[in-house]
Design an enzyme around this catalytic site. Structure first.
Site, PDB file in Angstrom:
ATOM      1  N   LYS A  81     -46.335  24.838-123.004  1.00 16.34           N
ATOM      2  CA  LYS A  81     -45.053  23.870-123.051  1.00 16.34           C
ATOM      3  C   LYS A  81     -45.485  22.502-123.288  1.00 16.34           C
ATOM      4  O   LYS A  81     -46.432  22.196-122.658  1.00 16.34           O
ATOM      5  CB  LYS A  81     -44.114  24.149-122.048  1.00 16.34           C
ATOM      6  CG  LYS A  81     -42.786  23.776-122.379  1.00 16.34           C
ATOM      7  CD  LYS A  81     -42.074  24.104-121.028  1.00 16.34           C
ATOM      8  CE  LYS A  81     -40.527  23.718-121.177  1.00 16.34           C
ATOM      9  NZ  LYS A  81     -39.608  24.438-119.984  1.00 16.34           N
ATOM     10  N   SER A 157     -35.784  26.300-121.425  1.00 16.55           N
ATOM     11  CA  SER A 157     -36.134  25.380-122.227  1.00 16.55           C
ATOM     12  C   SER A 157     -37.544  25.727-122.762  1.00 16.55           C
ATOM     13  O   SER A 157     -38.045  24.940-123.775  1.00 16.55           O
ATOM     14  CB  SER A 157     -36.307  24.045-121.412  1.00 16.55           C
ATOM     15  OG  SER A 157     -37.282  24.065-120.305  1.00 16.55           O
ATOM     16  N   SER A 181     -35.508  28.510-117.095  1.00 14.46           N
ATOM     17  CA  SER A 181     -36.300  28.221-118.182  1.00 14.46           C
ATOM     18  C   SER A 181     -37.398  29.165-118.782  1.00 14.46           C
ATOM     19  O   SER A 181     -37.931  28.857-119.982  1.00 14.46           O
ATOM     20  CB  SER A 181     -36.639  26.662-118.450  1.00 14.46           C
ATOM     21  OG  SER A 181     -35.470  26.018-118.388  1.00 14.46           O
TER      22      SER A 181
END
Length: 464
Positions: A81, A157, A181
């Site tokens: 990420k 996310s 997330s």
């Protein structure tokens, strides 16, 4: 010699490379070619580290040629990420504002540990701005599409992290989880996603959203890949003040121990309503395969979700308060409005939420006196459409963004370890079920997941 397609999970790839069945350079070249072709439609990657990855692959091959063992993840491609520090790159955290920062000089601790185990970093992945969201529809870097249906969201996310694994671009990715997330995109994309115990893995070199809730963890296509990655990432780190000094407790050696003696219950009440029937059917399917008939009540889960929201919004908005005042238009509009709302939360609410947090932690500790594992849904539905603002769940119209975390948020609140496992649903959009344990009992969770995987009840739904 094996082809790359025959060994697509991390352990299989590493074994094939170490045994000379395939070279690391072949694996990485194939991986980069897939990213080039498929990322155009998926939008998982914001950066691809092509030159460095190929160079690292050559080093792995040279080490093996000399008779050395590069590590348990030798030559395995991975991505993270884009809130993880990657040496030489700017840590975006999904934002336009951070893009003005200089490149960082060193990798995040987690990235370093995977590289030391022989894994090869191939890039950084798309996310909701500053990790505030469950959809990965980013106004700066575009939306990440669900590999199973490009008209649907990947979740967030850590949407890029889940979609990259589900699309077969890489076997392992890292994400972060504040209120769901990791687990939400894992469920919507059909992968395994682990949120370990709070403080179990180092967050050093990770751009945080809410310091008292944030966890890091892996996505993968198999239980053994999740367990191996988690074991590699364990260990104290003075660079992260909340990282536990507890000695690592390896999970891989326990994967084949089965579930005999484990007390397992299905979460009722709050976790058995407000979801589509197929979601509850998935939980029931898992329970039936494990011969689980007991139910477990998690008290005041709705209030825990509310308190988690208050703490998250307050801590997150305070982190960005200066930029919210000086340059609000540079935020993603969807993020900005939630940060501004968080900035208006009275301090007394935050204090009350923290008091409730301790009370809730004590109640859950009591629950785990009578059960070892709890089963619950991960999301209330399959992945909504891109751009969809509202959805109908159990006959009620609700907003998409806040309600995808309906079942994950109360469990993040007190740092419990949770694995979202993908339910086997051929021809249908993926769903996930959460396997929950008391702090520091990841091994128990993974034992249950291994049994379900062996039975064929859970399996990663990869779209190659």
């Amino acid at each position: 010699m094996l082809t790359v397609k025959q060994i697509d999970d991390a352990i299989g790839i590493a074994t094939g490379i170490r045994e000379g069945q395939v070279t690391a350079k072949t694996v990485i070249t194939n991986c980069l070619e897939k990213i080039t072709v498929r990322n155009q439609s998926l939008n998982c990657f914001t950066t691809v580290t092509t030159d460095q990855a190929l160079s690292d692959a050559e080093e792995i091959d040279h080490a093996i040629a000399k008779g050395n063992n590069p590590g348990p993840l030798a030559g395995v491609p991975f991505a993270v990420k884009n809130l993880y520090d990657i040496a030489g790159l700017i840590t975006l955290a999904g934002s336009k504002i951070n893009a003005e920062n200089p490149p960082v000089s060193r990798d995040a601790t987690a990235v370093t540990k995977l590289k030391q185990a022989g894994a090869i970093l191939v890039g950084a992945l798309n996310m909701d701005e500053y990790a505030y969201g469950f959809v990965t529809e980013n106004s700066h870097y575009g939306a990440t599409h669900n590999p199973h249906d490009l008209t649907r969201i990947a979740g967030g996310s850590s949407g890029g992290s889940a979609a990259a694994v589900a699309a077969g671009l890489v076997p392992i990715t890292l994400g972060s989880d504040t209120n769901g997330s990791i687990r939400v995109p894992a469920a919507l994309c059909g992968t395994f996603g682990l949120k370990p115990t709070y403080g179990r893995l180092s967050r050093a070199g990770v751009f945080l959203f809410s310091a008292s809730l944030d966890h890091i963890g892996p996505f993968a296509r198999s239980v053994r890949d999740i367990a191996t990655t988690f074991d590699i990432l364990q260990g104290a780190d003075p660079a992260d003040p909340v990282c536990s000094n507890r000695l690592p407790e390896l999970c891989v050696p326990h994967l084949n121990e089965g579930i005999e003696g484990l007390r397992i219950g299905v979460a009722d009440g709050y976790f058995a309503q407000g979801a589509e029937p197929e979601v509850l059917d998935a939980v029931a399917k898992v329970a039936s395969s494990l011969d689980v008939t007991a139910s477990v009540t998690i008290p005041e889960a709705k209030r825990a979700r509310a308190a988690a929201y208050i703490i998250t919004a307050n801590e997150g908005s305070n982190l960005h308060l200066d930029n919210l005042r000086k340059r609000p238009d540079d935020f993603d509009p969807a993020t900005r409005v939630r940060f501004l709302a968080g900035a208006l939360i009275p301090g007394t609410w935050y204090i009350q939420a923290q008091r409730f947090r301790q009370w809730f932690r004590d109640r859950i500790r009591e629950v785990f006196q009578n059960v070892d594992i709890i089963l619950a849904p991960t999301t209330p539905c399959v992945a909504p459409l891109l751009g969809q603002e509202k959805m109908v769940i159990a006959g009620e119209e609700v907003l998409v963004r806040p309600n995808l975390g309906l079942f994950t948020q109360p469990l993040s609140f007190i740092g419990l370890p949770v694995l979202s496992v993908p339910i086997h649903r051929p021809g249908q959009m993926p769903l996930g079920v959460q396997i929950i344990a008391a702090p520091y009992h990841e091994a128990m969770i993974l034992r249950v997941a291994a049994v379900l995987e062996e039975q064929g009840i859970v399996s990663a739904a990869v779209v190659s």
